[in-house]
Structures are given as structure tokens and as C-alpha cells.
Design a protein around this motif. Structure first.
Motif, PDB file in Angstrom:
ATOM      1  N   LEU A  68       2.556 109.767  35.208  1.00 57.49           N
ATOM      2  CA  LEU A  68       2.455 110.523  36.454  1.00 57.49           C
ATOM      3  C   LEU A  68       1.306 111.520  36.323  1.00 57.49           C
ATOM      4  CD1 LEU A  68       6.204 111.580  37.001  1.00 57.49           C
ATOM      5  CD2 LEU A  68       5.038 109.638  38.068  1.00 57.49           C
ATOM      6  N   GLN A  69       0.719 111.892  37.458  1.00 58.35           N
ATOM      7  CA  GLN A  69      -0.164 113.043  37.514  1.00 58.35           C
ATOM      8  C   GLN A  69       0.478 113.985  38.521  1.00 58.35           C
ATOM      9  OE1 GLN A  69      -2.421 112.863  35.264  1.00 58.35           O
ATOM     10  NE2 GLN A  69      -3.452 114.827  35.541  1.00 58.35           N
ATOM     11  N   VAL A  70       0.868 115.164  38.064  1.00 52.15           N
ATOM     12  CA  VAL A  70       1.698 116.058  38.880  1.00 52.15           C
ATOM     13  C   VAL A  70       0.908 117.303  39.291  1.00 52.15           C
ATOM     14  CG1 VAL A  70       3.875 117.318  39.022  1.00 52.15           C
ATOM     15  CG2 VAL A  70       3.727 115.256  37.618  1.00 52.15           C
ATOM     16  N   ALA A  71       1.011 117.649  40.571  1.00 49.64           N
ATOM     17  CA  ALA A  71       0.358 118.846  41.115  1.00 49.64           C
ATOM     18  C   ALA A  71       1.389 119.650  41.901  1.00 49.64           C
ATOM     19  CB  ALA A  71      -0.809 118.445  42.023  1.00 49.64           C
ATOM     20  N   GLY A  89      -2.769 120.885  47.899  1.00 46.36           N
ATOM     21  CA  GLY A  89      -3.608 120.016  48.724  1.00 46.36           C
ATOM     22  C   GLY A  89      -3.861 118.677  48.088  1.00 46.36           C
ATOM     23  N   ILE A  90      -3.354 118.469  46.879  1.00 44.18           N
ATOM     24  CA  ILE A  90      -3.517 117.188  46.179  1.00 44.18           C
ATOM     25  C   ILE A  90      -2.364 116.266  46.569  1.00 44.18           C
ATOM     26  CG2 ILE A  90      -3.557 116.054  43.920  1.00 44.18           C
ATOM     27  CD1 ILE A  90      -4.736 118.674  42.783  1.00 44.18           C
ATOM     28  N   LYS A  91      -2.718 115.161  47.176  1.00 44.03           N
ATOM     29  CA  LYS A  91      -1.703 114.181  47.560  1.00 44.03           C
ATOM     30  C   LYS A  91      -1.996 112.798  46.994  1.00 44.03           C
ATOM     31  CE  LYS A  91      -0.486 116.593  51.832  1.00 44.03           C
ATOM     32  NZ  LYS A  91      -0.444 116.551  53.320  1.00 44.03           N
ATOM     33  N   ASP A 141       8.792 120.847  45.297  1.00 44.40           N
ATOM     34  CA  ASP A 141       7.805 121.850  44.889  1.00 44.40           C
ATOM     35  C   ASP A 141       6.542 121.209  44.317  1.00 44.40           C
ATOM     36  OD1 ASP A 141       9.285 124.229  45.502  1.00 44.40           O
ATOM     37  OD2 ASP A 141      10.532 123.837  43.743  1.00 44.40           O
ATOM     38  N   PHE A 142       6.628 119.900  44.052  1.00 43.77           N
ATOM     39  CA  PHE A 142       5.532 119.205  43.392  1.00 43.77           C
ATOM     40  C   PHE A 142       5.136 117.932  44.125  1.00 43.77           C
ATOM     41  CE2 PHE A 142       8.187 121.319  40.203  1.00 43.77           C
ATOM     42  CZ  PHE A 142       7.263 122.174  39.617  1.00 43.77           C
ATOM     43  N   VAL A 143       3.948 117.449  43.816  1.00 43.56           N
ATOM     44  CA  VAL A 143       3.508 116.111  44.221  1.00 43.56           C
ATOM     45  C   VAL A 143       3.341 115.315  42.934  1.00 43.56           C
ATOM     46  CG1 VAL A 143       1.644 114.737  45.200  1.00 43.56           C
ATOM     47  CG2 VAL A 143       2.350 116.858  46.322  1.00 43.56           C
ATOM     48  N   ALA A 144       4.077 114.238  42.798  1.00 45.97           N
ATOM     49  CA  ALA A 144       3.996 113.398  41.602  1.00 45.97           C
ATOM     50  C   ALA A 144       3.339 112.065  41.970  1.00 45.97           C
ATOM     51  CB  ALA A 144       5.388 113.169  41.015  1.00 45.97           C
ATOM     52  N   ILE A 145       2.123 111.882  41.516  1.00 46.81           N
ATOM     53  CA  ILE A 145       1.386 110.645  41.791  1.00 46.81           C
ATOM     54  C   ILE A 145       1.700 109.645  40.689  1.00 46.81           C
ATOM     55  CG2 ILE A 145      -0.882 109.612  42.143  1.00 46.81           C
ATOM     56  CD1 ILE A 145      -1.884 112.451  42.894  1.00 46.81           C
ATOM     57  N   ASN A 146       2.321 108.539  41.054  1.00 46.80           N
ATOM     58  CA  ASN A 146       2.716 107.510  40.095  1.00 46.80           C
ATOM     59  C   ASN A 146       1.545 106.554  39.877  1.00 46.80           C
ATOM     60  OD1 ASN A 146       3.849 104.907  39.127  1.00 46.80           O
ATOM     61  ND2 ASN A 146       5.795 106.000  39.261  1.00 46.80           N
TER      62      ASN A 146
END
Length: 354
Positions: A106-109, A114-116, A199-204
């Protein structure tokens, strides 16, 4: 799943005229990522297979593929890319069982960053562990039009989420089974309650099309050249897969085994970890440990394009016959080799993972 109790397995082991001593070196310290090995030892599956197995923990200065290459273990647990780099350097290492069927990157922001998408990492401070763990991330960034060398500031990240929590990076690397849980186990100082997934955006990265193979079992070609060692390898794989089957079907019991073996992480975190690790192993379409050729090819392609490998590995970098034999025996004993009906549990996050 049909499996003997620990006592019955140990009793079966008493029929062994002798036990073959082997060592397996892990990628990291005792945790649920390696639960199948600990379960196989604790529940007597290695005993039943007439094996005396020593499980060696990994660490910052312990590189499994190098330990294996030096002849200080018979088996090692490692990622495909890392091991193939060592093979390219001259070591005769071979993948004999690919336990993790799917990746977990994952890359988590922060949700307010603003990172989606991966494309949004342009111009951002991007945390990365390095040590080969950046390969999938960098390939995914490049595929999204972001050059890691020019378009983002890559920051060396420790193996935790501290930089993200302190907002010293805009996005951080995480595994579904470990660091992501660390975030959710942390108290939000503004609310006094645990952080939530919202609270986070987790990009799989796997969902984004960047699937790379992680934990698998490796041995040396010259060691496998002897028929008796091939037999030992089959017995080791068979018992290890039984261990993973126990961990699939007995989540709490398996977590207890991991904790008993000295895990520094708490029961809550280990329960999350094992549940997530089970997801990357099960279901195993063609049987646990079976190599997916397309996934192998994609993993190698990513490594070559990243310049980590000069060329695809030579023939023989993986073999399937030993796992096939192990699975045939297991199936004949009534063991569920695919876990086709496997359903993950819902795990409640605990403060600090305790």
C-alpha cells in the motif's frame, strides 16, 4: 480440514527412525507473517515428517538469501526479486514454493492531503523503505506518469509509520498486514480515539496493476541435486503447508503459537496480521505454494525495467515439482490444499495492537 492434534502429530513422529535436521531462515523476527512455520513446528507437523527444524529469525543485518547462499540454512523465506538479484550475482537459489499468491503493498496518505491516486504523488514527499521494497512502488509511480527520480522527493522511511504520523512525508509505504494496522492502532490526539480508515487514503498497488510476488521458499540448486535432499524438501513443504492450513482454520490458536515464540508485537496486532496474511495465501487457486507463471513474469518484468535485474533469471529459477508432490500427498490425506471456501475474519483493532 483434516489434521491431527499436536499430540497425535508428535506421536506419529515417534515412528521416525531418525529426524533430518534442517534450518529455515525468515525475513524478519517472529510475527504472524511467518505463522505457518511456527505452527508446523508447534503442532508437530515437522515431527510427523521426521524433520528437526530450526527456525532462524531474520533482521536488519540478516539477509535470508545470503544466509542460504552461504550454506548456513537449507531453506530461506524471501521475495522473488530480492532472491533473483542474489541469483544473478552467482548464487544457485531456486524458488520451490510460492506461499504468498498476492502482493500486499500500500501507499498511504492522509485523507486531507489531496492524494487519491498514484499520479497525485507528483511533487510530493514519498516515503519508501528501500532494500528492494521500493521496486513495486517505483514501477507503479512510473506507470502513472511520475518519475521517482525527478517528479517526487523520495525519503528513506523506517519500518513503521512515524514519518507519516508526524507529516514528515506526504505518503508512506505500508503492508496490508502490518504498517497499515499500526496507523489504525494509534490514538488521534485531536479526538482521543483511534484513527479510522476514513482518516487515510490507502492506494493498493496490486489493484493498480502492480502485482509482485513476495514470501516464498527457496533452496540451493546444488543441494537439491541430491535425491535425498529433494525428499527432505518435499517433507518440509508438506509440513509447512499444513502449518499454514492450521493458521487458516484456527486464527486464534495460530496467533497464540506466534506469541509463544517471542513476538514483540501484541495479540491484537498479530491477529490483524495473520488475518491479512491469510488473505494473500488463501484461496490458492491451484494449491498453496503453486507458482503463478503470469505473476512471476510480471514480477521479473518490473525488476528488469527498474534496472534491478540486468535480465530475466536463467532457466531453473523456480521449480514446481516439489510442491506438486507435497500437495498430492496432502490432498490424499484429506487436506484442503486450495482453501477455496476461505473467508477472512473481521478483526477489531486494538489500541497499540495489544
Amino acid at each position: 480440514m483434516s489434521e491431527p492434534t499436536s499430540e497425535a502429530a508428535a506421536e506419529a513422529g515417534k515412528d521416525c527412525e531418525s529426524r533430518t535436521k534442517v534450518r529455515v531462515v525468515l525475513q524478519w523476527v517472529a510475527q504472524a507473517q511467518f505463522a505457518g512455520y511456527y505452527a508446523a513446528k508447534e503442532k508437530g507437523f515437522y515431527d510427523k515428517a521426521c524433520l528437526d527444524v530450526t527456525i532462524q529469525e531474520g533482521g536488519v543485518n540478516i539477509v535470508p538469501q545470503q544466509v542460504l547462499s552461504a550454506g548456513n540454512a537449507e531453506f530461506a523465506v524471501s521475495h522473488v526479486t530480492k532472491t533473483m538479484v542474489t541469483r544473478e550475482q552467482g548464487a544457485d537459489l531456486v524458488n520451490i514454493g510460492q506461499e504468498f499468491q498476492r502482493g500486499a503493498y500500500l501507499q498511504v496518505a492522509w485523507a486531507d492531503s489531496g492524494i487519491k491516486t498514484l499520479a497525485d504523488l507528483k511533487g510530493k514527499r514519498v516515503g519508501s523503505w528501500g532494500y528492494g521494497n521500493e521496486l513495486t512502488l517505483f514501477a507503479a509511480m512510473q506507470g502513472s506518469g511520475v518519475d521517482p527520480k525527478k517528479d517526487a522527493e523520495i525519503i528513506q522511511q523506517p519500518f513503521d509509520m512515524s514519518l507519516l504520523l508526524k507529516r514528515e512525508v506526504d505518503a508512506a509505504q505500508a503492508k496490508t498486514f502490518n504498517e497499515y494496522a499500526q496507523l489504525l492502532e494509534t490514538t488521534n490526539p485531536k479526538t482521543g480515539k483511534l484513527y479510522q480508515p476514513s482518516d487515510f487514503v490507502a492506494i493498493n498497488l496490486q489493484d493498480a496493476g502492480y502485482q509482485t510476488l513476495e514470501d516464498g521458499v527457496y533452496a540451493k540448486e546444488d543441494w537439491l541435486a541430491k535425491k535425498e535432499n529433494q525428499e527432505t524438501a518435499v517433507r518440509f513443504l508438506k509440513a509447512t503447508y499444513e502449518g499454514w492450513g492450521y493458521c487458516r482454520d484456527e486464527l486464534k490458536g495460530c496467533v497464540d503459537v506466534v506469541l509463544k515464540n517471542g513476538s514483540a508485537l501484541g495479540e491484537g496486532h498479530q491477529t490483524w496480521m495473520l488475518n491479512e496474511v491469510n488473505k494473500v495465501i488463501w484461496p490458492a487457486k491451484n494449491g498453496i505454494g503453486t507458482m503463478d507463471e503470469a505473476a512471476w513474469d510480471q514480477t521479473i518484468d518490473i525488476a528488469v525495467k527498474a534496472g534491478v535485474l540486468k535480465a530475466p533469471p536463467t532457466d531453473g529459477a523456480y521449480r514446481t515439482d516439489l510442491t506438486e508432490r507435497a500437495l498430492k500427498e496432502l490432498k490424499g490425506e484429506g487436506f484442503d490444499i486450495t482453501g477455496e471456501s476461505y473467508k477472512p475474519e473481521t478483526v477489531t483493532v486494538t489500541p497499540g495492537g495489544k
